[in-house]
Design a protein around this motif. Sequence first.
Motif, PDB file in Angstrom:
ATOM      1  N   LYS A  72      95.128 -16.403   0.659  1.00 11.04           N
ATOM      2  CA  LYS A  72      93.675 -16.578   0.602  1.00 11.04           C
ATOM      3  C   LYS A  72      93.142 -17.214   1.876  1.00 11.04           C
ATOM      4  CE  LYS A  72      90.055 -18.767  -2.208  1.00 11.04           C
ATOM      5  NZ  LYS A  72      89.779 -19.604  -3.408  1.00 11.04           N
ATOM      6  N   PHE A  73      93.925 -18.115   2.474  1.00  9.88           N
ATOM      7  CA  PHE A  73      93.499 -18.819   3.677  1.00  9.88           C
ATOM      8  C   PHE A  73      94.233 -18.344   4.923  1.00  9.88           C
ATOM      9  CE2 PHE A  73      93.532 -22.141   0.196  1.00  9.88           C
ATOM     10  CZ  PHE A  73      92.202 -21.961  -0.142  1.00  9.88           C
ATOM     11  N   ASN A  74      95.275 -17.533   4.732  1.00 13.22           N
ATOM     12  CA  ASN A  74      96.151 -17.132   5.823  1.00 13.22           C
ATOM     13  C   ASN A  74      96.791 -18.362   6.471  1.00 13.22           C
ATOM     14  OD1 ASN A  74      97.480 -15.216   7.352  1.00 13.22           O
ATOM     15  ND2 ASN A  74      95.876 -15.091   8.915  1.00 13.22           N
ATOM     16  N   TRP A  75      97.182 -19.289   5.599  1.00 10.12           N
ATOM     17  CA  TRP A  75      97.855 -20.519   6.015  1.00 10.12           C
ATOM     18  C   TRP A  75      99.252 -20.579   5.423  1.00 10.12           C
ATOM     19  CZ3 TRP A  75      94.191 -25.379   5.298  1.00 10.12           C
ATOM     20  CH2 TRP A  75      93.125 -25.284   6.206  1.00 10.12           C
ATOM     21  N   ARG A  76     100.124 -21.320   6.092  1.00  6.94           N
ATOM     22  CA  ARG A  76     101.417 -21.695   5.532  1.00  6.94           C
ATOM     23  C   ARG A  76     101.487 -23.222   5.503  1.00  6.94           C
ATOM     24  NH1 ARG A  76     105.424 -17.983   4.871  1.00  6.94           N
ATOM     25  NH2 ARG A  76     105.017 -15.863   5.648  1.00  6.94           N
ATOM     26  N   ALA A  77     102.071 -23.782   4.442  1.00 13.26           N
ATOM     27  CA  ALA A  77     102.060 -25.244   4.304  1.00 13.26           C
ATOM     28  C   ALA A  77     103.341 -25.763   3.674  1.00 13.26           C
ATOM     29  CB  ALA A  77     100.860 -25.670   3.461  1.00 13.26           C
ATOM     30  N   LYS A  78     103.704 -26.984   4.048  1.00  9.02           N
ATOM     31  CA  LYS A  78     104.856 -27.663   3.453  1.00  9.02           C
ATOM     32  C   LYS A  78     104.559 -29.162   3.401  1.00  9.02           C
ATOM     33  CE  LYS A  78     109.910 -27.973   3.664  1.00  9.02           C
ATOM     34  NZ  LYS A  78     110.130 -27.318   2.350  1.00  9.02           N
ATOM     35  N   ARG A  79     105.003 -29.809   2.310  1.00  8.80           N
ATOM     36  CA  ARG A  79     104.794 -31.248   2.127  1.00  8.80           C
ATOM     37  C   ARG A  79     106.108 -31.979   2.383  1.00  8.80           C
ATOM     38  NH1 ARG A  79     101.657 -33.174  -3.148  1.00  8.80           N
ATOM     39  NH2 ARG A  79     103.186 -31.828  -4.152  1.00  8.80           N
ATOM     40  N   ILE A  80     106.036 -33.044   3.200  1.00  5.71           N
ATOM     41  CA  ILE A  80     107.222 -33.819   3.565  1.00  5.71           C
ATOM     42  C   ILE A  80     106.973 -35.296   3.252  1.00  5.71           C
ATOM     43  CG2 ILE A  80     108.776 -34.475   5.440  1.00  5.71           C
ATOM     44  CD1 ILE A  80     107.855 -31.995   6.924  1.00  5.71           C
ATOM     45  N   ALA A  81     107.913 -35.943   2.592  1.00  5.05           N
ATOM     46  CA  ALA A  81     107.802 -37.368   2.290  1.00  5.05           C
ATOM     47  C   ALA A  81     108.222 -38.192   3.508  1.00  5.05           C
ATOM     48  CB  ALA A  81     108.672 -37.721   1.088  1.00  5.05           C
ATOM     49  N   VAL A  82     107.376 -39.126   3.921  1.00  8.53           N
ATOM     50  CA  VAL A  82     107.667 -39.981   5.080  1.00  8.53           C
ATOM     51  C   VAL A  82     107.192 -41.407   4.788  1.00  8.53           C
ATOM     52  CG1 VAL A  82     107.385 -38.032   6.685  1.00  8.53           C
ATOM     53  CG2 VAL A  82     105.445 -39.554   6.214  1.00  8.53           C
ATOM     54  N   GLN A  83     107.463 -42.289   5.721  1.00  8.90           N
ATOM     55  CA  GLN A  83     106.931 -43.649   5.701  1.00  8.90           C
ATOM     56  C   GLN A  83     105.965 -43.792   6.874  1.00  8.90           C
ATOM     57  OE1 GLN A  83     107.711 -46.652   3.854  1.00  8.90           O
ATOM     58  NE2 GLN A  83     108.744 -45.403   2.311  1.00  8.90           N
ATOM     59  N   TYR A  84     104.786 -44.325   6.587  1.00  9.42           N
ATOM     60  CA  TYR A  84     103.806 -44.562   7.653  1.00  9.42           C
ATOM     61  C   TYR A  84     103.332 -46.011   7.541  1.00  9.42           C
ATOM     62  CZ  TYR A  84      99.481 -44.292  10.397  1.00  9.42           C
ATOM     63  OH  TYR A  84      98.484 -44.513  11.325  1.00  9.42           O
TER      64      TYR A  84
END
Length: 353
Positions: free
Chosen positions: A216-228
Amino acid sequence: MNVTTTRMFSLHFAFLTGLLMRTPSATSIAGLCQVGKSTAAAALTHQTFTREDHVTERASAASSSVYLAFDYTQSHHAGSEMQGLSYNYSSSHQASKLGQRYASVALVHSRELPVPISLTYAVSRELETERYPFLTPSEELIQIIKATKDQGIQFKGTLADAEFGNKKVVGHCVTHDDPLMVRMKSNTRVEYCGELVTLKSLLSHVPRKCCHFYPKFNWRAKRIAVQYDGHAVDILVIWRNVKGIWSAFFLLSTFSQETSLGELVQAWKARWGIEVIHRFLKQNLSFGACQYRDIRAHQNWADLAVDAFHLILQVRKECPGASWKSSQLLAAARCLDRVRTAVLQDLSALEAA
């Protein structure tokens, strides 16, 4: 209504009519409600056209499953005599421009029209006074989140651009359990797998082909757990295709894991609604055209422009499928009728007196 109240009511809708018809000069407003030009100008400088509950009233036009979008918008001016002018960087001009900055707040949803709830004059550090305090972008956003919650306005989380992606904002939202999604600069450092790395370097761990595709958006996405900054957060790596070229940007999220990646992607796309509001206010409702010197006049002008936008929203909801242009014309006609009615009431009251 007494004569004064009726006249203020008439002026209020005369200004709204002027903005909707794109003829907001004092001469035009004075002609609509049959008062002197100086009376119309003085009203904008010395009166207020909003009530204390105007934010909650505007918010009622949105559904209960929306996001709070926050950003700044600017109006540019060539003169130097106007109160409150300062130089601010303009991304559209790629240079610093003389003008005024406003803190803009809206409620957005991917399947609904965006709803502006406030547009507040943002004072520069050099022009700070007790009445008009200076706030950093971080302080402004935190204050907005607090105030919106205190007013009982329901929203699922806050969306903000890279100007607000810093330790102070993220720390506040984590500590107060306020879901936040904010764009981050590629040189931001996070802790990933025990190492301190930049977000840009994360791309070697997240190639485009390993990211979920959203056609729908022509996007690719991934979620990564980090510390900030010692806080457990997620980084969303977003790959987007612009004119055949793939590039990546990064979002930091403090939303719970129960919120799906797809919902977060849609929420970020919905943030564009606040940009739609800014463009429409400037191009169609004369926001930024105010030439008065007084700061209060500019705040009144901004409030009236937002109210005019809401009148158009009301028409669009009543007439599904209506265009923005036709909705604006109908809203202007309705306002003009109210002005004429108020003028007749004013004249009757004067004759009786």
